[in-house]
Design a protein around this motif. Structure first.
Motif, PDB file in Angstrom:
ATOM      1  N   GLU A   1      -4.900   0.961  -3.614  1.00  0.00           N
ATOM      2  CA  GLU A   1      -5.274   2.184  -3.499  1.00  0.00           C
ATOM      3  C   GLU A   1      -5.080   2.966  -2.242  1.00  0.00           C
ATOM      4  O   GLU A   1      -5.151   2.346  -1.055  1.00  0.00           O
ATOM      5  N   VAL A   2      -4.445   3.994  -2.249  1.00  0.00           N
ATOM      6  CA  VAL A   2      -4.170   4.568  -0.823  1.00  0.00           C
ATOM      7  C   VAL A   2      -4.596   6.046  -0.632  1.00  0.00           C
ATOM      8  O   VAL A   2      -4.492   6.958  -1.478  1.00  0.00           O
ATOM      9  N   ASN A   3      -5.313   6.226   0.253  1.00  0.00           N
ATOM     10  CA  ASN A   3      -5.863   7.498   0.802  1.00  0.00           C
ATOM     11  C   ASN A   3      -5.204   8.185   1.859  1.00  0.00           C
ATOM     12  O   ASN A   3      -4.442   7.692   2.486  1.00  0.00           O
ATOM     13  N   ASP A   4      -5.636   9.294   2.314  1.00  0.00           N
ATOM     14  CA  ASP A   4      -4.953   9.912   3.417  1.00  0.00           C
ATOM     15  C   ASP A   4      -4.804   9.107   4.811  1.00  0.00           C
ATOM     16  O   ASP A   4      -3.788   8.798   5.341  1.00  0.00           O
ATOM     17  N   HIS A   5      -6.186   8.342   5.209  1.00  0.00           N
ATOM     18  CA  HIS A   5      -6.038   7.796   6.400  1.00  0.00           C
ATOM     19  C   HIS A   5      -6.557   6.266   6.245  1.00  0.00           C
ATOM     20  O   HIS A   5      -6.643   5.633   7.336  1.00  0.00           O
ATOM     21  N   ASN A   6      -6.524   5.713   5.107  1.00  0.00           N
ATOM     22  CA  ASN A   6      -6.981   4.278   4.727  1.00  0.00           C
ATOM     23  C   ASN A   6      -6.447   3.715   3.483  1.00  0.00           C
ATOM     24  O   ASN A   6      -6.221   4.719   2.580  1.00  0.00           O
ATOM     25  N   SER A   7      -6.557   2.562   3.208  1.00  0.00           N
ATOM     26  CA  SER A   7      -5.926   2.161   1.959  1.00  0.00           C
ATOM     27  C   SER A   7      -6.828   0.682   1.775  1.00  0.00           C
ATOM     28  O   SER A   7      -7.337   0.053   2.654  1.00  0.00           O
ATOM     29  N   LYS A   8      -6.821   0.338   0.312  1.00  0.00           N
ATOM     30  CA  LYS A   8      -7.180  -1.022   0.140  1.00  0.00           C
ATOM     31  C   LYS A   8      -6.076  -1.808  -0.259  1.00  0.00           C
ATOM     32  O   LYS A   8      -5.129  -1.359  -1.091  1.00  0.00           O
ATOM     33  N   ALA A   9      -6.261  -3.209  -0.232  1.00  0.00           N
ATOM     34  CA  ALA A   9      -5.152  -3.958  -0.787  1.00  0.00           C
ATOM     35  C   ALA A   9      -5.719  -5.208  -1.253  1.00  0.00           C
ATOM     36  O   ALA A   9      -7.029  -5.738  -0.696  1.00  0.00           O
ATOM     37  N   ILE A  10      -5.204  -6.234  -1.996  1.00  0.00           N
ATOM     38  CA  ILE A  10      -5.492  -7.466  -2.281  1.00  0.00           C
ATOM     39  C   ILE A  10      -4.528  -8.405  -1.646  1.00  0.00           C
ATOM     40  O   ILE A  10      -3.278  -7.998  -1.391  1.00  0.00           O
ATOM     41  N   ALA A  11      -4.644  -9.754  -1.551  1.00  0.00           N
ATOM     42  CA  ALA A  11      -3.854 -10.723  -0.977  1.00  0.00           C
ATOM     43  C   ALA A  11      -2.994 -11.303  -2.168  1.00  0.00           C
ATOM     44  O   ALA A  11      -3.522 -11.532  -3.095  1.00  0.00           O
ATOM     45  N   LEU A  12      -1.677 -11.298  -2.008  1.00  0.00           N
ATOM     46  CA  LEU A  12      -0.888 -12.031  -2.716  1.00  0.00           C
ATOM     47  C   LEU A  12      -0.964 -13.509  -2.410  1.00  0.00           C
ATOM     48  O   LEU A  12      -0.518 -14.236  -3.052  1.00  0.00           O
ATOM     49  N   TYR A  13      -1.211 -13.667  -1.276  1.00  0.00           N
ATOM     50  CA  TYR A  13      -1.468 -15.383  -0.792  1.00  0.00           C
ATOM     51  C   TYR A  13      -1.966 -15.165   0.506  1.00  0.00           C
ATOM     52  O   TYR A  13      -1.950 -14.195   1.185  1.00  0.00           O
TER      53      TYR A  13
END
Length: 305
Positions: free
Chosen positions: A277-289
């Protein structure tokens, strides 16, 4: 008939295999390589300058900040700044280390990481005054009025907390070179003289800072972990796109500096994340490892794109 049945079974098996392999390759979390046009922007912050001179007004300093931003962006289009009403966002003056006049660099860097700053500019202005100095060819030298500026400027790396660039500045400008002859300006330190000096100074320091920033890779920062969903302090404004993948850089430890200051030593890649998820000033991520990636120094572009 048996031959037809065998042919049909083979066709079904081959079709199923192709369907499965194609389906997996289309899923964003199975992509091994970036397929994006990478255009990451380096976000730079400015910490409130120390101004030790009453003769330099707050308005002079605000104009100086704006000049630095415009000169930096002109020299490197990959640099961006947080702006509000046409003015750059300024980090409030950091707390001082106990019994010293040194800024608390760790507190400053922590604020910078939370805002997604790759680096932070800070300045300390000591003095500005009119001096007399002889100029010209030997034998025909004349004493003329000059303006001397003294101060120091630093560019802090928000990844390691070290200085990417530092310069004690002593610049002397011929007073008459700051103005058009038609202005017929008297050699005094007033708002207009200060504005012209700081404008010249901005070009000098921004050229050097831009040179050092161009050598630095893009960096982002993981600032929170909520049930293995990582919050990144960069977003669309910094060029991030959904499903982008980044390496996570760990630390090899810290170096102790004077007055209790600490500097992180970049280590190896300890994980890899993908944005969900990408917003204007921050994003969310999950670990691939990897795990506990919030303890990392920074995230960077893939090394095996």
């Amino acid at each position: 008939m048996k031959q037809f049945i065998c042919f049909l079974l083979c066709a079904i098996l081959i079709g199923s295999f192709l369907s499965l392999s194609t389906g997996c390759s289309r899923h964003p979390f199975y992509k091994k390589k970036q397929i994006f046009l990478i255009d990451l922007k380096k976000k730079i912050g400015i910490a409130e300058f120390d101004n030790r001179l009453k003769k330099i007004s707050d308005t002079n300093i605000e104009t100086f900040y704006q000049r630095i931003v415009s000169d930096m962006k002109r020299s490197d289009s990959s640099l961006i700044f947080s702006m509000s009403d046409g003015k750059p966002e300024i980090l409030s003056k950091s707390s001082r280390l106990l019994s010293t006049d040194h800024i608390d660099r760790q507190a400053l860097i922590k604020s910078g990481r939370e805002k997604g700053y790759q680096a932070i500019i800070w300045g300390d202005i000591y003095d500005i005054q009119i001096i007399s100095k002889k100029t010209g060819i030997i034998g025909f030298r004349k004493e003329k009025k000059h303006v001397r500026f003294r101060g120091e400027f630093s560019l802090f790396d928000c990844g390691t907390q070290a200085k990417l660039w530092y310069a004690p500045i002593e610049e002397i400008f011929l007073f008459e070179s700051l103005f058009d002859p038609m202005e017929n300006k008297i050699a005094i330190i007033d708002d207009l003289t200060i504005e012209r000096v700081l404008s010249r100074l901005s070009k000098i320091i921004t050229e050097q800072m831009s040179f050092h920033l161009k050598k630095e890779p893009w960096k982002g920062f993981i600032i929170d972990n909520n049930n293995d969903e990582y919050l990144i302090s960069s977003g669309h404004k910094s060029g991030l796109l959904n499903h982008m993948i980044f390496d996570v850089i760990g630390s090899m430890g810290t170096l102790a500096g004077i007055y209790g200051q600490k500097y992180d030593i970049p280590g190896n890649t300890i994980g890899r994340i993908q944005l969900i998820e990408v917003n204007d000033h921050n994003s969310k991520a999950i670990a691939l490892y990897g795990n506990k990636l919030e303890n990392s120094i920074a995230i960077q572009e893939l090394t095996d794109k």
